[in-house]
Design a protein around this motif. Structure first.
Motif, short mmCIF file in Angstrom:
data_model
loop_
_atom_site.label_atom_id
_atom_site.label_comp_id
_atom_site.label_asym_id
_atom_site.label_seq_id
_atom_site.Cartn_x
_atom_site.Cartn_y
_atom_site.Cartn_z
N ALA A 199 0.82 -1.21 0.00
CA ALA A 199 0.00 0.00 0.00
C ALA A 199 0.86 1.26 0.00
N PHE A 200 1.94 1.24 0.79
CA PHE A 200 2.81 2.41 0.87
C PHE A 200 3.49 2.70 -0.46
N LEU A 201 4.07 1.66 -1.08
CA LEU A 201 4.78 1.88 -2.35
C LEU A 201 3.83 2.35 -3.43
N TYR A 202 2.64 1.75 -3.50
CA TYR A 202 1.70 2.18 -4.53
C TYR A 202 1.30 3.64 -4.33
N SER A 203 1.02 4.00 -3.09
CA SER A 203 0.65 5.39 -2.80
C SER A 203 1.80 6.34 -3.08
N ALA A 204 3.02 5.93 -2.70
CA ALA A 204 4.19 6.80 -2.88
C ALA A 204 4.47 7.04 -4.36
#
Length: 380
Positions: free
Chosen positions: A174-179
C-alpha cells in the motif's frame, strides 16, 4: 541435563544459525511476495477503472447517478474477484495439490501474479481489469496453501517469518503504490515497476533450499547457481539493450532509414550469437561471469549513448551490437558445456534442464525495466 540442553540451544553452531536466518528470511520473503499483488491489485484496479470511466463518459453531469451505480457494481465485482478464486483454490486444491512438485507451484504463482500486473496495467475494459484481479487472487491462494504446507519441513519458527511477511505485504504494498502514484507516476507505470516483486518469490524459494529438505536436490540446485546467475545476468543486460535501447539509437544523417538501422541492429546481433554459439569447437571460456560484466558494460554504455548522443555514427553501434551478440552466445554455450563437464552422470540431466531457467529469467526480469527506460526516453 536440561540446563545443558538449554545452553546448547542458545548457542547454535554458525552453520545452524545461518540456516535458521536463511529459512526465516526465505519464508518472510515468500509471505511478502505472495500477498503483494493481492494487496496492490485493489488499489490499482480502483484507479484504472476510474480512468476508464472518465474516458468513456462524455457528460458527467447528466449521467452522474448512473455512473455511481455502475461504479458500485463494478467494485463489488472487483472485491468478489479478489476473494472468490482464493476461496475456491483453498477449498479444492488440498485434495490433489500434493501431486504437483513445489517448484511447479512456485512458477505458477509467479506466472499468475505477473499476468495480473500486466492485465491490470494494460486493461482497456472493465472485464480485463477484473481478470487481472482474478489472476492475483489465484496466485495468492495457491501460494498460501503451498507455502503453509511447506513450513512443516522446517523448524516451527519459520511460520513466524511467513506471518510477518504477509503482514508486511499490506504495509509495503500500500505504501509503495501510494508513494509512486503520489510522486506523479500513473497506475500503469507503477504496476510495471512492481513487476519485479513476483519474481522475488523465486529468491525466497531458493533461500529455503526446498529440494534439499524434500528430495535431496537442494545441494544440486545450489551447485548450479554459479552457472545460472551469470547466464541470467548476461541475458538481462542483453535484452535490456534489445528491448529498451536499440530503437532509440537512431542516426538521422545516415543513408539508412530508422527502420533499416533497426533491422541491421537485429541482424548483426543474431550473426554475433550464431558465431559465438558455434565457437565451442574452437575456444572454451570457463569464466562466464566475465561476459556478464562485459554485457552490463555494454548496457550502461548504450544507455548513456541514448542520453548524450556521443557515438559518432551508426557503424559504431553496428560493432557494439555484433559484440553484444558474441557475448550472449558465448555465455550460453559455455555455461551448458561446463555444466555437462562438471556434474555427475546421475545429475547431468537435471542440471542441464534446471540451468536453462537462467536465460529465461534474465529476459523476463529485463522486460519491465526496458519498458520503463524506453518510455522515459520517448517521453522527453
Amino acid at each position: 541435563m536440561e540446563r545443558a540442553q538449554t545452553s546448547l540451544n542458545s548457542d547454535p553452531e554458525p552453520r545452524g544459525r545461518w540456516s535458521f536466518w536463511r529459512n526465516l528470511s526465505g519464508f518472510w520473503l515468500l509471505g511478502l511476495c505472495n500477498n503483494f499483488a493481492y494487496v496492490v491489485m485493489l488499489s490499482a484496479a480502483h484507479d484504472i477503472l476510474h480512468q476508464q470511466e472518465s474516458h468513456n463518459s462524455t457528460s458527467p453531469v447528466s449521467i452522474s447517478t448512473s455512473r455511481f451505480a455502475f461504479t458500485s457494481h463494478v467494485f463489488q465485482a472487483v472485491l468478489l474477484a479478489d476473494i472468490l478464486p482464493t476461496l475456491v483454490i483453498k477449498a479444492v486444491a488440498p485434495f490433489f495439490i500434493h501431486k504437483f512438485p513445489y517448484g511447479c507451484r512456485v512458477l505458477t504463482c509467479v506466472a499468475t501474479a505477473t499476468a495480473s500486473f500486466l492485465l491490470v496495467s494494460f486493461s482497456s475494459t472493465v472485464g480485463m481489469s477484473i481478470l487481472g484481479v482474478i489472476f492475483a487472487s489465484m496466485s495468492s491462494g495457491l501460494g498460501e496453501l503451498s507455502f503453509l504446507s511447506l513450513t512443516v519441513f522446517f523448524d516451527g519458527s519459520v511460520l513466524g517469518g511467513w506471518g510477518s511477511g504477509t503482514g508486511g505485504a499490506g504495509v509495503i504494498g500500500a505504501f509503495l503504490y501510494s508513494a509512486f502514484t503520489q510522486a506523479g507516476l500513473s497506475p500503469r507505470t507503477t504496476l510495471l515497476i512492481m513487476l519485479v516483486v513476483p519474481y522475488q518469490t523465486l529468491t525466497g524459494y531458493w533461500l529455503l533450499s526446498v529440494c534439499c529438505c524434500l528430495r535431496g536436490l537442494g545441494s544440486r540446485i545450489q551447485g548450479l547457481v554459479k552457472f545460472i546467475v551469470p547466464l541470467g545476468l548476461v541475458y538481462f543486460a542483453e535484452y535490456f539493450i534489445n528491448q529498451g535501447l536499440l530503437e532509440l539509437l537512431f542516426f538521422p544523417a545516415s543513408f539508412l532509414s530508422h527502420a533499416e538501422q533497426y533491422r541491421w541492429y537485429q541482424t548483426l546481433y543474431q550473426i554475433g550469437v550464431f558465431v559465438s554459439r558455434s565457437s565451442l569447437f574452437c575456444v572454451k571460456i570457463r569464466r562466464v561471469w566475465i561476459m556478464s560484466v562485459l554485457q552490463c558494460v555494454n548496457a550502461v554504455l548504450l544507455c548513456v549513448a541514448v542520453q548524450f548522443h556521443f557515438l559518432p555514427n551508426v557503424f559504431t553501434v553496428f560493432v557494439i551490437i555484433f559484440y553484444e551478440g558474441l557475448l550472449g552466445g558465448a555465455a550460453y554455450i559455455n555455461t551448458f558445456h561446463f555444466i555437462s563437464k562438471e556434474t555427475g552422470a546421475r545429475e547431468r540431466e537435471f542440471a542441464m534442464a534446471a540451468a536453462s531457467v537462467g536465460d529465461s529469467l534474465g529476459i523476463a526480469l529485463s522486460s519491465p525495466l526496458s519498458f520503463f527506460v524506453h518510455n522515459y526516453f520517448c517521453s522527453r
